[in-house]
Enzyme design. Structure first.
Site, PDB file in Angstrom:
ATOM      1  N   TYR A  21      64.026   9.343 -41.189  1.00  0.00           N
ATOM      2  CA  TYR A  21      64.844   9.489 -42.403  1.00  0.00           C
ATOM      3  C   TYR A  21      63.929   9.961 -43.523  1.00  0.00           C
ATOM      4  O   TYR A  21      62.886   9.346 -43.771  1.00  0.00           O
ATOM      5  CB  TYR A  21      65.515   8.169 -42.798  1.00  0.00           C
ATOM      6  CG  TYR A  21      66.206   8.281 -44.138  1.00  0.00           C
ATOM      7  CD1 TYR A  21      67.461   8.865 -44.252  1.00  0.00           C
ATOM      8  CD2 TYR A  21      65.579   7.849 -45.306  1.00  0.00           C
ATOM      9  CE1 TYR A  21      68.085   9.011 -45.492  1.00  0.00           C
ATOM     10  CE2 TYR A  21      66.193   7.996 -46.551  1.00  0.00           C
ATOM     11  CZ  TYR A  21      67.443   8.572 -46.636  1.00  0.00           C
ATOM     12  OH  TYR A  21      68.030   8.719 -47.866  1.00  0.00           O
TER      13      TYR A  21
ATOM     14  N   ASP B 216      55.407  10.938 -44.746  1.00  0.00           N
ATOM     15  CA  ASP B 216      56.364  10.408 -45.710  1.00  0.00           C
ATOM     16  C   ASP B 216      56.107   8.908 -45.842  1.00  0.00           C
ATOM     17  O   ASP B 216      56.532   8.124 -45.003  1.00  0.00           O
ATOM     18  CB  ASP B 216      57.791  10.698 -45.202  1.00  0.00           C
ATOM     19  CG  ASP B 216      58.864  10.086 -46.085  1.00  0.00           C
ATOM     20  OD1 ASP B 216      58.536   9.283 -46.975  1.00  0.00           O
ATOM     21  OD2 ASP B 216      60.051  10.421 -45.874  1.00  0.00           O
TER      22      ASP B 216
ATOM     23  N   LYS C 208      59.389   5.368 -54.096  1.00  0.00           N
ATOM     24  CA  LYS C 208      59.897   3.993 -54.195  1.00  0.00           C
ATOM     25  C   LYS C 208      59.057   2.984 -54.987  1.00  0.00           C
ATOM     26  O   LYS C 208      59.330   2.743 -56.143  1.00  0.00           O
ATOM     27  CB  LYS C 208      60.199   3.470 -52.788  1.00  0.00           C
ATOM     28  CG  LYS C 208      61.428   4.128 -52.178  1.00  0.00           C
ATOM     29  CD  LYS C 208      61.932   3.387 -50.961  1.00  0.00           C
ATOM     30  CE  LYS C 208      63.338   3.793 -50.584  1.00  0.00           C
ATOM     31  NZ  LYS C 208      63.456   4.964 -49.729  1.00  0.00           N
TER      32      LYS C 208
HETATM   33  C1  LIG Z   1      63.990   6.266 -49.605  1.00  0.00           C
HETATM   34  C2  LIG Z   1      63.277   7.243 -48.771  1.00  0.00           C
HETATM   35  C3  LIG Z   1      63.299   8.614 -49.077  1.00  0.00           C
HETATM   36  C4  LIG Z   1      64.117   9.193 -50.213  1.00  0.00           C
HETATM   37  O1  LIG Z   1      63.739   8.705 -51.446  1.00  0.00           O
HETATM   38  P1  LIG Z   1      64.786   8.761 -52.684  1.00  0.00           P
HETATM   39  O2  LIG Z   1      63.987   8.292 -53.837  1.00  0.00           O
HETATM   40  O3  LIG Z   1      65.917   7.842 -52.297  1.00  0.00           O
HETATM   41  O4  LIG Z   1      65.239  10.164 -52.805  1.00  0.00           O
HETATM   42  C5  LIG Z   1      62.558   9.469 -48.276  1.00  0.00           C
HETATM   43  N1  LIG Z   1      61.839   9.014 -47.234  1.00  0.00           N
HETATM   44  C6  LIG Z   1      61.812   7.708 -46.908  1.00  0.00           C
HETATM   45  C7  LIG Z   1      60.975   7.257 -45.759  1.00  0.00           C
HETATM   46  C8  LIG Z   1      62.533   6.781 -47.650  1.00  0.00           C
HETATM   47  O5  LIG Z   1      62.508   5.478 -47.322  1.00  0.00           O
END
Ligand SMILES: *Cc1c(COP(=O)(O)O)cnc(C)c1O
Length: 430
Positions: free
Chosen positions: A144, A245, A274
């Protein structure tokens, strides 16, 4: 807030992944402090989600609050085009220092999804500068990476919340996700699918993007560090940049400052988000090596083509600085290790429960995977009644509490999960 406010919300406002016709109920929170959310009726509940992995030092933190007030008195915002400011410089200095040496250049943006878009654009431009048109990305299943279009295009196409957009999305390559879990022994066949794809399509692939160690929304799975080592080897051999990521895992959540440190593998691009501002304001960053940054800057455009309006917002940068400063005191390691120990003691025995497929703990992440889907409306109500905020998805009940949580509050969370498992009506038959 009165009944008519609640009704307005119900009728007119979208919440994440919700319907406007018949939305599930929302709980009204009027304030928050430490690990507690205060509901409209005065009840305080323990937050097990850190507002989606972000509020690592807890709510209403005096140091974080102070940093914002201090910055507000100077300026809340100023454009980043042609202008710079001390808060952004201090933050980027910190990010460069905190991350591996070769990650040297920082692009600030508004949210995690955008940090991923930025990484993807960077790599397309990188290859363009090298005289090649490369538009495909390689990732693994169960991933994701966000809700914007190219982020969706590398998120799991089957199991994802984004399936309905498939006809619109660019087609990328998906290798099988590793089966060897973090605590299992390594099964060398785990990297075969990835290897086959990279061998066959190496000249089309602009980059490899994955969540290191922890796959979040794709199933809260923890995979074997050796997988990252194998991926890195293959990326190196084919000269394909590797993007991690760490938007969910960055800043300590897994017990290491960054999840890739479990494998000692360093990416060429790193996406953060985050927890970077401690849950105070949205902010994200994409870090790259000097080599990639230099190459991009030699492209036909002579520059990197992205620049959000609120790029480098001073408030967000100031509070991110304060947040990282708290991390630098290094209490987080002890905090995470205490949480991990307690989660092991209180959650792992649930593996014997007939409703449970698997229980996993890594750092300050506790996951109970069930055989059946949860009934979201009922389980949410049940948890609130028990005095906790836990928001499961599909068959997964998980907690990622603030690092500052104490034994009693954490116990409240794990007890609530235990109790929920004994209530058949909180689960669907599928
Ligand atoms: C939350 C998340 C995103 C997206 O971040 P947003 O600030 O919600 O756009 C991308 N990659 C991972 C692994 C995430 O947990």
């Amino acid at each position: 807030m009165n009944q008519s406010d609640i009704l307005f919300d119900y009728k007119h406002i979208w919440h994440p992944y919700s319907s406007i016709i018949k939305p599930l109920p929302c709980y009204s929170v009027i304030s928050a402090k430490g690990v507690h959310l205060k509901l409209q009726n005065g009840k305080k509940i323990v937050d097990g989600m850190s507002s989606w992995w972000s509020t690592i030092h807890g709510y209403n933190h005096p140091i974080l609050n102070k940093s914002l007030i201090k910055q507000i008195r100077k300026m809340s915002h100023v454009m980043f085009g042609g202008i710079t400011h001390p808060a952004a410089i201090a933050l980027c200095r910190k990010l460069v220092k905190l991350t591996p040496e070769k990650l040297d250049c920082v692009f600030l943006s508004d949210s995690g999804s955008i940090a991923i878009e930025v990484a993807i654009k960077m790599l397309i431009q990188y290859w363009e500068s090298l005289g090649q048109t490369r538009t495909k990305f390689l990732t693994i299943r169960n991933g994701y990476h966000g809700d914007t279009f190219s982020a969706m295009s590398i998120s799991d196409p089957e199991n994802s919340i984004h399936k309905i957009y498939n006809h619109f999305l660019p087609k990328n390559f998906f290798a099988k996700a590793p089966v060897s879990s973090f605590y299992d022994s390594w099964d060398p066949t785990d990297s075969i699918s990835f290897k086959k794809i990279i061998e066959k399509h190496s000249f089309k692939i602009a980059g490899v993007i994955l969540e290191p160690i922890v796959q979040g929304v794709g199933g809260m799975k923890f995979y074997h560090p050796k997988f990252l080592k194998e991926i890195k080897k293959l990326c190196k051999y084919y000269c394909i940049p590797l993007v991690f990521d760490e938007i969910a895992t960055g800043f300590g959540r897994t017990g290491k400052l960054f999840a890739f440190q479990h494998a000692n593998v360093i990416p060429d691009i790193l996406c953060l988000g985050k927890a970077m501002t401690g849950g105070m304001i949205t902010l994200a960053a994409t870090l790259t090596t000097r080599k990639i940054a230099d190459t991009i800057s030699k492209s036909k455009a002579n520059c990197f083509m992205h620049g959000p309006t609120y790029m480098g917002n001073p408030l967000a940068c100031a509070v991110a600085n304060a947040n990282i400063k708290i991390l630098e005191k290094n209490i987080w390691q002890q905090q995470i290790s205490n949480i991990e120990k307690q989660l092991r003691i209180e959650l792992l025995p649930l593996i014997k429960h007939p409703r449970v497929i698997d229980v996993r703990v890594l750092g300050a992440i506790g996951v109970v995977e069930c055989f059946h889907y949860v009934n979201m409306k009922l389980i949410q109500k049940f948890f609130v009644k028990k005095g906790v905020w836990i928001r499961p998805f599909r068959k997964i009940i998980y907690i990622v509490p603030p690092y500052i949580i104490n034994n009693d509050a954490l116990k409240k969370l794990t007890n609530a999960i235990k109790d929920a498992l004994n209530k058949d009506e909180l689960f669907k038959n599928t």
